[in-house]
Write an enzyme that holds these catalytic residues in place. Structure first.
Site, PDB file in Angstrom:
ATOM      1  N   HIS A  37       0.829  -1.209   0.000  1.00 25.52           N
ATOM      2  CA  HIS A  37       0.000   0.000   0.000  1.00 25.52           C
ATOM      3  C   HIS A  37       0.862   1.257   0.000  1.00 25.52           C
ATOM      4  CE1 HIS A  37      -2.849  -2.893   2.073  1.00 25.52           C
ATOM      5  NE2 HIS A  37      -3.592  -2.456   1.081  1.00 25.52           N
ATOM      6  N   GLU A 148      -0.821  -4.287  -8.679  1.00 23.32           N
ATOM      7  CA  GLU A 148      -0.930  -5.317  -9.704  1.00 23.32           C
ATOM      8  C   GLU A 148      -1.105  -6.717  -9.138  1.00 23.32           C
ATOM      9  OE1 GLU A 148       2.201  -4.925 -12.547  1.00 23.32           O
ATOM     10  OE2 GLU A 148       1.595  -2.893 -13.095  1.00 23.32           O
ATOM     11  N   ASP A 150      -3.604  -7.553  -7.531  1.00 24.24           N
ATOM     12  CA  ASP A 150      -5.013  -7.736  -7.898  1.00 24.24           C
ATOM     13  C   ASP A 150      -5.177  -7.412  -9.389  1.00 24.24           C
ATOM     14  OD1 ASP A 150      -6.100  -8.341  -5.195  1.00 24.24           O
ATOM     15  OD2 ASP A 150      -5.325  -6.344  -4.767  1.00 24.24           O
TER      16      ASP A 150
END
Length: 297
Positions: A37, A148, A150
């Site tokens: 994140h 990326e 996901d």
């Protein structure tokens, strides 16, 4: 860093900044932040005047037997990480803020959303597309950042933006991994020590895919079978999706040429792990929006 839960208050604040010519980048998350994140945040900070991070565990994307109630949450910890990273605004609404009434409107991408992960998580991507669409409407960013790991989600969001003419540039950022190759995920916290050791079979399977293709294997079904067999070496791993698809469209391929994505959805213990690797040149995730520069970091 200012923290908002009210949609109207966030909009009012951002509208004033946009009138001053400031551009806004959005990083949508479900919280319990990790280095992956923070890579999205760093990219957003480098490319925008104002960075908004949203933290919202979206009930629409969880099935009835999934982990909504136990999904890891620590807003105080997350807020401290974001403040240190220089984020301007944290949008952390409750369910009542985002969905004050039962939702009657759903954004769905039927073909893409029912494939791969969507085949084993019915309704998941409709929930994702709906909440991302709502966040785009609330924040109205110029750019939005997604990881990326996901991969299917990135393809779906880019297609949604293109189909609905949403004025947001979707940027995908390479997957961040632990030293042994396991993709970082908030759900990794569910893994026991034994399961964590076993989970390395997932990135190892992607290495095996790259090796097999490099050795000249071109039949997609044969590759999928070999990778499923490779995953079977780890007793704690149960593959749910092992697929080779076109890297841009996610359409099935019969022969491996150009760029393909090898997509894995593997249950280790009770935890589902998602990972992928793009193999080949000229990769463009999901069409016209700007892709990241690689898959691993």
């Amino acid at each position: 860093m200012r923290v908002f839960s009210s949609i109207d208050e966030l909009r009012h604040t951002l509208d004033a900044l946009k009138r001053q010519g400031r551009n806004v980048g959005l990083v949508p998350t479900m919280g319990y932040l990790h280095a992956g994140h923070m890579e999205l945040v760093a990219r957003a900070r480098a490319e925008n005047d104002i960075v908004v991070v949203s933290i919202f565990v979206n009930p629409l994307q969880f099935g009835p037997a999934e982990d909504l109630s136990k999904y890891p949450r620590d807003l105080e910890r997350d807020a401290a990480m974001l403040k240190q990273a220089g984020v301007n605004f944290l949008f952390a609404p409750g369910v009542g803020d985002m969905y004050p009434r039962p939702m009657k409107t759903v954004v769905d991408i039927p073909d893409l959303g029912r494939e791969l992960e969507g085949a084993v998580r019915p309704g998941h991507f409709a929930g994702v597309a709906t909440v991302v669409s709502k966040l785009f409407n609330i924040v109205q960013p110029q750019t939005a950042y997604f990881g990326e790991k996901d991969y299917q989600q990135v393809v779906i969001i880019k297609r949604m933006v293109e189909d609905l003419a949403v004025p947001v540039r979707v940027i995908s950022v390479p997957t961040v991994r632990d030293a042994d190759g396991l993709a970082l995920s908030s759900r990794n916290v569910y893994l026991s020590l034994e399961e964590r050791r076993a989970a390395v079979i997932v990135p190892q399977t992607l290495d095996e895919a790259e090796r097999l293709i490099g050795d000249g294997l071109t039949d997609a079904k044969t590759l999928e079978a070999k990778l499923t067999e490779f995953l079977g070496r780890e007793p704690l791993a149960r593959p749910e999706v092992v697929a080779v698809r076109d890297a841009t469209t996610l359409e099935p391929v019969t022969s491996i040429g150009g760029s393909v994505v090898v997509a894995l959805f593997v249950r280790v213990g009770s935890t589902r792990l998602l990972d992928n690797r793009v193999i080949g040149d000229n990769r463009t995730i999901g069409g016209r929006n700007q892709p990241g520069k690689g898959v691993t970091k």
